[in-house]
Design an enzyme around this catalytic site. Structure first.
Site, PDB file in Angstrom:
ATOM      1  N   TYR A  28       0.816 -15.381  65.399  1.00 11.17           N
ATOM      2  CA  TYR A  28       1.944 -15.803  65.957  1.00 11.17           C
ATOM      3  C   TYR A  28       1.667 -16.636  67.246  1.00 11.17           C
ATOM      4  O   TYR A  28       2.796 -17.373  67.567  1.00 11.17           O
ATOM      5  CB  TYR A  28       2.858 -14.763  66.354  1.00 11.17           C
ATOM      6  CG  TYR A  28       2.532 -13.814  67.427  1.00 11.17           C
ATOM      7  CD1 TYR A  28       2.480 -13.984  68.756  1.00 11.17           C
ATOM      8  CD2 TYR A  28       1.732 -12.733  67.403  1.00 11.17           C
ATOM      9  CE1 TYR A  28       2.035 -13.509  69.829  1.00 11.17           C
ATOM     10  CE2 TYR A  28       1.359 -11.874  68.245  1.00 11.17           C
ATOM     11  CZ  TYR A  28       1.283 -12.065  69.575  1.00 11.17           C
ATOM     12  OH  TYR A  28       0.707 -11.518  70.457  1.00 11.17           O
ATOM     13  N   GLY A  29       0.552 -16.685  67.590  1.00 11.63           N
ATOM     14  CA  GLY A  29       0.156 -17.707  68.842  1.00 11.63           C
ATOM     15  C   GLY A  29      -0.980 -18.607  68.795  1.00 11.63           C
ATOM     16  O   GLY A  29      -0.904 -19.329  67.895  1.00 11.63           O
ATOM     17  N   THR A  30      -1.720 -18.558  69.749  1.00 15.62           N
ATOM     18  CA  THR A  30      -2.778 -19.365  70.001  1.00 15.62           C
ATOM     19  C   THR A  30      -3.753 -19.473  68.795  1.00 15.62           C
ATOM     20  O   THR A  30      -4.479 -20.478  68.891  1.00 15.62           O
ATOM     21  CB  THR A  30      -3.561 -19.210  71.259  1.00 15.62           C
ATOM     22  OG1 THR A  30      -3.949 -18.066  71.487  1.00 15.62           O
ATOM     23  CG2 THR A  30      -2.348 -19.319  72.567  1.00 15.62           C
ATOM     24  N   LEU A  31      -3.576 -18.448  67.864  1.00 12.07           N
ATOM     25  CA  LEU A  31      -4.845 -18.398  67.062  1.00 12.07           C
ATOM     26  C   LEU A  31      -4.512 -19.063  65.667  1.00 12.07           C
ATOM     27  O   LEU A  31      -5.268 -19.369  64.908  1.00 12.07           O
ATOM     28  CB  LEU A  31      -5.066 -16.829  66.528  1.00 12.07           C
ATOM     29  CG  LEU A  31      -5.823 -16.138  67.575  1.00 12.07           C
ATOM     30  CD1 LEU A  31      -6.009 -14.513  67.177  1.00 12.07           C
ATOM     31  CD2 LEU A  31      -7.280 -16.515  67.910  1.00 12.07           C
ATOM     32  N   GLU A 102      -9.151 -10.479  71.502  1.00 14.18           N
ATOM     33  CA  GLU A 102      -7.777 -10.076  71.979  1.00 14.18           C
ATOM     34  C   GLU A 102      -8.060  -8.710  72.952  1.00 14.18           C
ATOM     35  O   GLU A 102      -6.792  -8.261  73.529  1.00 14.18           O
ATOM     36  CB  GLU A 102      -7.058  -9.515  70.806  1.00 14.18           C
ATOM     37  CG  GLU A 102      -6.672 -10.851  69.914  1.00 14.18           C
ATOM     38  CD  GLU A 102      -5.601 -11.824  70.593  1.00 14.18           C
ATOM     39  OE1 GLU A 102      -5.432 -11.998  71.579  1.00 14.18           O
ATOM     40  OE2 GLU A 102      -5.445 -12.918  69.629  1.00 14.18           O
TER      41      GLU A 102
END
Length: 178
Positions: A28-31, A102
């Protein structure tokens, strides 16, 4: 052939996938593709293949926090929005690498199951993915607790616009979460 392969590969129930050694992850983010930490998903020969997009079936608070503008999906189901993200197939080794990236061992994030809805495969395949692993904010490290982060605005999606204030790890000073 491709449709048959993916149908066999991704039968989901209470397990991640029918094929041993593969897992489904919700990013959902920077990946996500085109985002600052996507490089972590590109580790040949490890398997990391984007299967499409989906949203969380349950609302969650997606916030941007710390002085580094890090996106966090908080483990407070029922609060926030149905969060948009990408659905990835990864192998055992990539899942382990993602756990390390993570900070799962330090409880920076925790890997947990989330239910998904509105799966949109890309390219189109005849499969429905309704559950995936996701990395939610853990309570380890850093001074920013879930209670503190809940005060931040909740987002339905982490967009490229959100990355403008994001500080990559190599440019941070002090603890990873501030």
């Amino acid at each position: 052939w491709c449709q048959y392969f993916f149908s066999c590969l991704l039968f989901l129930a209470d397990s991640v996938s029918a094929m041993p050694g593969t897992h489904v992850v919700f990013a959902y983010g920077t990946l996500k593709r085109g985002f600052p930490n996507h490089f972590a998903m590109q580790q040949p020969p490890l398997l990391a293949r984007c299967l499409g997009t989906a949203t969380t079936a349950t609302p969650y608070p997606l916030v941007i926090g710390t002085q580094y503008s890090i996106p966090f999906l908080l483990d407070v189901p029922g609060v926030g929005y149905h969060v948009a993200g990408e659905v990835w197939e990864v192998d055992d080794e990539m899942l382990q690498l993602m756990d390390e990236f993570e900070g799962v061992g330090n409880a920076l994030y925790k890997r947990t199951w989330v239910d998904l809805r509105d799966f949109r495969p890309d390219p189109p395949i005849d499969v429905n993915i309704s559950r995936a692993w996701a990395y939610l904010r853990g309570e380890g490290g850093g001074k920013h607790t879930t209670t503190d982060l809940l005060q931040s605005p909740h987002l339905p999606e982490y967009t490229l616009e959100c990355t403008k204030a994001f500080v990559p790890r190599e440019k941070r000073t002090g603890p990873i979460l501030g």
